[in-house]
Design a protein around this motif. Structure first.
Motif, PDB file in Angstrom:
ATOM      1  N   LEU A 258      43.901 -41.763  -5.368  1.00 38.67           N
ATOM      2  CA  LEU A 258      42.997 -41.147  -6.342  1.00 38.67           C
ATOM      3  C   LEU A 258      42.394 -39.850  -5.800  1.00 38.67           C
ATOM      4  O   LEU A 258      42.027 -39.756  -4.629  1.00 38.67           O
ATOM      5  N   ASN A 259      42.272 -38.867  -6.681  1.00 33.54           N
ATOM      6  CA  ASN A 259      41.597 -37.615  -6.378  1.00 33.54           C
ATOM      7  C   ASN A 259      40.321 -37.501  -7.203  1.00 33.54           C
ATOM      8  O   ASN A 259      40.134 -38.243  -8.189  1.00 33.54           O
TER       9      ASN A 259
ATOM     10  N   GLU B 247      43.635 -34.063   4.646  1.00 29.76           N
ATOM     11  CA  GLU B 247      42.732 -34.369   3.539  1.00 29.76           C
ATOM     12  C   GLU B 247      41.665 -35.389   3.923  1.00 29.76           C
ATOM     13  O   GLU B 247      40.780 -35.682   3.120  1.00 29.76           O
ATOM     14  N   ALA B 248      41.774 -35.946   5.144  1.00 26.34           N
ATOM     15  CA  ALA B 248      40.870 -37.019   5.572  1.00 26.34           C
ATOM     16  C   ALA B 248      40.934 -38.199   4.617  1.00 26.34           C
ATOM     17  O   ALA B 248      39.980 -38.971   4.508  1.00 26.34           O
ATOM     18  N   ARG B 249      42.047 -38.346   3.921  1.00 25.78           N
ATOM     19  CA  ARG B 249      42.201 -39.401   2.921  1.00 25.78           C
ATOM     20  C   ARG B 249      42.268 -40.768   3.599  1.00 25.78           C
ATOM     21  O   ARG B 249      42.947 -40.946   4.608  1.00 25.78           O
ATOM     22  N   LEU B 250      41.561 -41.727   3.046  1.00 28.32           N
ATOM     23  CA  LEU B 250      41.585 -43.089   3.563  1.00 28.32           C
ATOM     24  C   LEU B 250      42.978 -43.686   3.372  1.00 28.32           C
ATOM     25  O   LEU B 250      43.622 -43.477   2.341  1.00 28.32           O
ATOM     26  N   THR B 251      43.461 -44.436   4.354  1.00 25.53           N
ATOM     27  CA  THR B 251      44.791 -45.028   4.282  1.00 25.53           C
ATOM     28  C   THR B 251      44.729 -46.437   3.682  1.00 25.53           C
ATOM     29  O   THR B 251      43.672 -47.078   3.665  1.00 25.53           O
TER      30      THR B 251
ATOM     31  N   LYS C  17      29.984 -24.402   3.292  1.00 26.35           N
ATOM     32  CA  LYS C  17      29.842 -25.675   2.602  1.00 26.35           C
ATOM     33  C   LYS C  17      30.921 -25.794   1.535  1.00 26.35           C
ATOM     34  O   LYS C  17      31.364 -24.821   0.964  1.00 26.35           O
ATOM     35  N   GLY C  18      31.305 -27.031   1.227  1.00 24.76           N
ATOM     36  CA  GLY C  18      32.300 -27.228   0.179  1.00 24.76           C
ATOM     37  C   GLY C  18      33.004 -28.545   0.331  1.00 24.76           C
ATOM     38  O   GLY C  18      32.988 -29.140   1.414  1.00 24.76           O
ATOM     39  N   PRO C  19      33.638 -29.050  -0.743  1.00 23.08           N
ATOM     40  CA  PRO C  19      34.296 -30.361  -0.689  1.00 23.08           C
ATOM     41  C   PRO C  19      35.469 -30.414   0.269  1.00 23.08           C
ATOM     42  O   PRO C  19      35.660 -31.387   0.945  1.00 23.08           O
ATOM     43  N   ALA C  20      36.289 -29.389   0.363  1.00 24.17           N
ATOM     44  CA  ALA C  20      37.346 -29.275   1.381  1.00 24.17           C
ATOM     45  C   ALA C  20      38.506 -30.254   1.237  1.00 24.17           C
ATOM     46  O   ALA C  20      39.492 -30.111   1.919  1.00 24.17           O
ATOM     47  N   THR C  21      38.414 -31.249   0.382  1.00 22.44           N
ATOM     48  CA  THR C  21      39.522 -32.178   0.194  1.00 22.44           C
ATOM     49  C   THR C  21      39.488 -32.748  -1.223  1.00 22.44           C
ATOM     50  O   THR C  21      38.402 -33.034  -1.742  1.00 22.44           O
ATOM     51  N   PRO C  22      40.657 -32.910  -1.850  1.00 23.35           N
ATOM     52  CA  PRO C  22      40.687 -33.487  -3.198  1.00 23.35           C
ATOM     53  C   PRO C  22      40.588 -35.011  -3.186  1.00 23.35           C
ATOM     54  O   PRO C  22      40.338 -35.622  -4.231  1.00 23.35           O
ATOM     55  N   ALA C  23      40.788 -35.633  -2.028  1.00 26.03           N
ATOM     56  CA  ALA C  23      40.841 -37.093  -1.940  1.00 26.03           C
ATOM     57  C   ALA C  23      39.512 -37.706  -2.365  1.00 26.03           C
ATOM     58  O   ALA C  23      38.449 -37.283  -1.922  1.00 26.03           O
ATOM     59  N   LEU C  24      39.570 -38.733  -3.203  1.00 24.25           N
ATOM     60  CA  LEU C  24      38.356 -39.419  -3.624  1.00 24.25           C
ATOM     61  C   LEU C  24      37.759 -40.209  -2.467  1.00 24.25           C
ATOM     62  O   LEU C  24      36.579 -40.068  -2.153  1.00 24.25           O
ATOM     63  N   PHE C  25      38.586 -41.032  -1.824  1.00 25.49           N
ATOM     64  CA  PHE C  25      38.082 -41.851  -0.724  1.00 25.49           C
ATOM     65  C   PHE C  25      38.531 -41.258   0.602  1.00 25.49           C
ATOM     66  O   PHE C  25      39.734 -41.105   0.847  1.00 25.49           O
ATOM     67  N   VAL C  26      37.559 -40.923   1.434  1.00 26.74           N
ATOM     68  CA  VAL C  26      37.845 -40.270   2.712  1.00 26.74           C
ATOM     69  C   VAL C  26      37.415 -41.182   3.859  1.00 26.74           C
ATOM     70  O   VAL C  26      36.606 -42.096   3.685  1.00 26.74           O
ATOM     71  N   SER C  27      37.978 -40.918   5.031  1.00 21.31           N
ATOM     72  CA  SER C  27      37.665 -41.724   6.208  1.00 21.31           C
ATOM     73  C   SER C  27      36.279 -41.397   6.744  1.00 21.31           C
ATOM     74  O   SER C  27      35.730 -40.323   6.472  1.00 21.31           O
ATOM     75  N   LEU C  28      35.741 -42.323   7.488  1.00 17.67           N
ATOM     76  CA  LEU C  28      34.382 -42.176   8.008  1.00 17.67           C
ATOM     77  C   LEU C  28      34.256 -40.958   8.917  1.00 17.67           C
ATOM     78  O   LEU C  28      33.282 -40.206   8.855  1.00 17.67           O
TER      79      LEU C  28
END
Length: 335
Positions: free
Chosen positions: A174-175, A252-256, A230-241
């Motif tokens: 999800l984005n 994207e720091a996207r959660l796996t 400043k800014g969101p920097a990634t489209p991924a909805l759920f990102v890693s800690l």
């Protein structure tokens, strides 16, 4: 020599088997025309290349697909069982071979689909153990610091898995722009890149809003510390800690999916659920609880994104007493 899940120590032949080219051509079709996921492509490559290697080593005279007979496939499946593979794994191998042969017949590489003559190994019917509605409510309502590394994010994860019935891979894919707030829905990309809109319930929407506020703060702090902006920097909805990989090409720091599995299992165990709970358990619970509360099976099929109603039926369970209650309430001869 067969390369299988049960024989990881075996090595791949240095020269590809004669049928490797047809396997690669079929996989390209799956990727380009059907949009199959990387997971599906890896699984099909493994199963089909194992079969091609088997033919090359046990039946060296076979150099074209049209020379394969159904007995070759049946013997191969028997050998897999002898090597220690389960019936379920053997059935998956046969499913891959059948799909390949269906394509081979359609593209005139073979005159007959001999794989259709091979029976699927009889599998035991296991119903997934689904937590009760009360158990799920207890878990959902007690996501806090003692059980979660990022409570707002982890609560949102649970709310979407159970409240929307989506798959683990669909969740991690999800984005931000997949959340359609105006329509109170989320856009989900399912198997084969098929898209569907799933209703976003009040509890899930509330959890998402709480998480998104913290997500933005964390991303802004990370971006400012590392890049001075400043800014969101990634489209991924759920990102890693730890937001690992952020700022790197493709990062994207996207959660796996593996991380989501660990999160769900930890929260479930700490709240008294079985140790075998995983993200798909929440999908089972979604369908089962909807059915228990009177939802139509066809509607559940649409929500889960199943092509066949029979698949939905496997995902849902009714106790004997519930079936009897439905019968007594609806059948004209029951009263």
């Amino acid at each position: 020599m067969i390369i299988s899940d049960a024989e990881q120590d075996l090595t791949v032949p240095t020269t590809p088997p004669p049928l490797a080219g047809l396997v690669d051509e079929y996989l390209r079709m799956l990727q380009n025309e059907r949009g199959s996921s990387e997971h599906t492509l890896r699984a099909y490559r493994r199963e089909l290349m194992d079969f091609a290697v088997y033919l090359a080593e046990r039946h060296a005279a076979i150099v074209s697909a049209d020379q394969i007979e159904h007995l070759h496939i049946r013997t191969y499946l028997g050998l897999l069982l002898e090597r220690g593979l389960s019936k379920a794994s053997t059935a998956r191998a046969l499913a891959a071979i059948r799909s390949w042969f269906k394509w081979l017949a359609r593209t005139a590489h073979v005159q007959q689909n001999v794989a259709s003559l091979v029976a699927t190994p009889r599998l035991p019917k296991h119903l997934p153990r689904v937590p009760s509605i009360e158990q799920m409510n207890r878990v959902m309502d007690t996501v806090d610091d003692d059980a979660a590394s990022w409570p707002s994010r982890d609560k949102a994860i649970l709310e979407l898995l159970y409240g929307c019935g989506i798959r683990n891979a669909e969740l991690t894919g999800l984005n931000l722009n997949d959340i359609h707030w105006a329509n109170e829905a989320i856009l989900v990309r399912g198997k084969g890149q098929k898209q569907r809109l799933v209703p976003l319930g009040d509890a899930a929407a509330q959890a998402l809003r709480a998480y998104l506020g913290e997500r933005a703060a964390r991303l802004n702090a990370k971006s400012e510390a590392k890049f001075g902006t400043k800014g969101p920097a990634t489209p991924a909805l759920f990102v890693s800690l730890q937001l690992r990989g952020l700022g790197k090409p493709g990062g994207e720091a996207r959660l796996t999916t593996r991380s989501v599995g660990r999160i769900v299992k930890r929260l479930a165990i700490l709240r008294g659920l079985s140790a075998d709970v995983h993200p798909h358990t929440l999908r089972h619970a979604f369908g089962t609880h909807l059915l228990e509360e009177g939802a139509d099976l066809r509607a559940i099929q649409e929500l889960l994104g199943h092509e066949r109603l029979s698949t939905t039926q496997r995902y849902t369970q009714l106790t004997t007493s519930q079936l009897e209650a439905v019968y007594d309430r609806t059948h004209p001869r029951a009263r």
